[in-house]
Design an enzyme around this catalytic site. Structure first.
Site, PDB file in Angstrom:
ATOM      1  N   LYS A 176      12.189   1.244  -7.265  1.00  9.54           N
ATOM      2  CA  LYS A 176      10.898   1.904  -7.128  1.00  9.54           C
ATOM      3  C   LYS A 176      10.792   2.623  -5.793  1.00  9.54           C
ATOM      4  O   LYS A 176      11.247   2.108  -4.765  1.00  9.54           O
ATOM      5  CB  LYS A 176       9.815   0.817  -7.208  1.00  9.54           C
ATOM      6  N   LYS A 213       6.261   2.825  -0.128  1.00  5.77           N
ATOM      7  CA  LYS A 213       6.204   2.857   1.346  1.00  5.77           C
ATOM      8  C   LYS A 213       6.891   1.650   1.947  1.00  5.77           C
ATOM      9  O   LYS A 213       7.637   1.770   2.906  1.00  5.77           O
ATOM     10  CB  LYS A 213       4.755   2.927   1.804  1.00  5.77           C
ATOM     11  N   LYS A 254      -1.917 -11.222   0.600  1.00  6.19           N
ATOM     12  CA  LYS A 254      -2.374 -10.731   1.906  1.00  6.19           C
ATOM     13  C   LYS A 254      -2.443 -11.868   2.913  1.00  6.19           C
ATOM     14  O   LYS A 254      -2.082 -11.712   4.073  1.00  6.19           O
ATOM     15  CB  LYS A 254      -3.761 -10.078   1.780  1.00  6.19           C
TER      16      LYS A 254
END
Ligand code: AMP
Length: 330
Positions: free
Chosen positions: A196, A199, A113
């Protein structure tokens, strides 16, 4: 004998896709019947990326609508918004007092992150694992369904539980076990040739996609020139299509197309894709119908969230009263 307590967090990040359904939601549906389950929508966690107020509000209601449409039953498994249970924050504070900077900084999820949003490496990001631990420990849950990416956070959670118990010489918090979703879950591939559906990969078929959109997405699926010899292994892009057939079609349909591949037939991909469209639409149609029903009577969402928060707060208050007593507060 009372059932084991299972807590599961749900990230309010847009609409559910088939990967979410077969990778997580379907396991939740089984779990709610077998365990003493509670689900919470992690809206506090989402603040780590500074979303806009209107987006938070919408995303909580969207994800709740879709979970209910999939069959989560709030009568047996309360579902609540994390931000409706302020008791969690007090436990988060206590856990933070026993959470060390070195451990937190070493977390892979934090490092990722921090790399993604270098201008906003806030303390919420750093202490994401303590908030996650508070979410679970506040109910003294013993199991948490997690994907691979959350395993390190689960280690941290157990460490905090252990540390609290040792520090105050009590056997108060259980060390919650991973309830591995990946064992039962099917990894849903992307139809763009990637491994896969996700999003961030931008290759999702969403549960709320209408049949036209589904058709467009499936017909675009990447293929090859067809089998070259009988019974040859399938290349990844073709295997992806067959994995889809395994998920949404009948075993007979799967066999029908598997035979075509093995017999080295040519030009059947169009037929296979059409079949996939039909079967995905048949699978998602009732879910879409229920989404529409809920959207037509949105008060139901308020009732579900209110009842969920009441159940969660009752359990949270009991834990917190004991924690305060153990720590030495009145
Ligand atoms: P996300 O939408 O990335 O937050 O994913 C939420 C959960 O859905 C993950 O923890 C997985 O359990 C599951 N999931 C997401 N994408 C897939 C996929 N393509 N195949 C299987 N499970 C998935």
């Amino acid at each position: 004998m009372s059932k084991e307590k299972v807590i599961s967090g749900i990230r309010p990040t847009g609409n559910l896709h088939l990967g979410n359904y077969f990778g997580a939601v379907r396991s939740f549906l089984e779990m709610q019947n077998e365990y003493d389950c509670m689900f919470f929508i992690a809206d506090w966690h989402s603040l780590t990326t500074n979303p806009r107020p209107e987006d938070i509000k919408r995303s909580v209601r969207t994800i709740l609508t879709e979970y209910l449409a999939c069959g989560i039953n709030p009568e047996i498994a309360p579902i609540y918004a994390q931000s409706d249970v302020p008791e969690v924050l007090e436990l988060y504070l206590y856990l933070n007092m026993n959470a060390y900077l070195g451990d937190l900084e070493r977390c892979t999820t934090f490092k990722e992150k921090a790399r993604k949003q270098p201008d906003n490496v806030n303390a919420g990001l750093l202490t994401y694992p303590t908030l996650m631990a508070a979410d679970v420990l506040i109910h003294r849950a013993t199991k948490v369904p997690v994907g691979k990416d959350q395993e390190q956070n689960m280690e941290m959670m157990r460490r905090y539980a252990r540390r609290f118990n040792q520090m105050y010489n009590v056997e108060f918090f259980p060390e919650p076990a991973n309830f591995s979703l990946s064992e039962k879950a099917i990894k849903v591939p992307g139809l763009d040739g990637s491994g896969k559906m996700g999003k961030s990969e931008g290759n999702c078929i969403y549960l709320m996609d209408d049949p036209k959109t589904i058709k467009k997405k499936v017909m675009k699926a990447v293929t090859d020139n067809g089998p070259t010899e009988p019974n040859s292994p399938k290349p990844d892009v073709i295997q992806n299509l067959y994995t889809f057939l395994e998920i949404v079609s009948t075993p007979e349909t799967y066999k029908y197309f598997d035979d075509k591949w093995n017999n080295c037939e040519q030009q059947f991909y169009g037929e296979l894709k059409k079949q996939l469209v039909e079967d995905i639409v048949r699978f998602t149609d009732p879910i879409r119908e229920r989404i529409r029903e809920i959207e037509a009577a949105p008060e139901r969402l308020d009732r579900v969230l209110k009842a969920g928060a009441e159940a969660a707060r009752e359990s949270a208050r009991t834990t917190l009263a004991e924690v305060r007593h153990i720590i030495g507060f009145k």
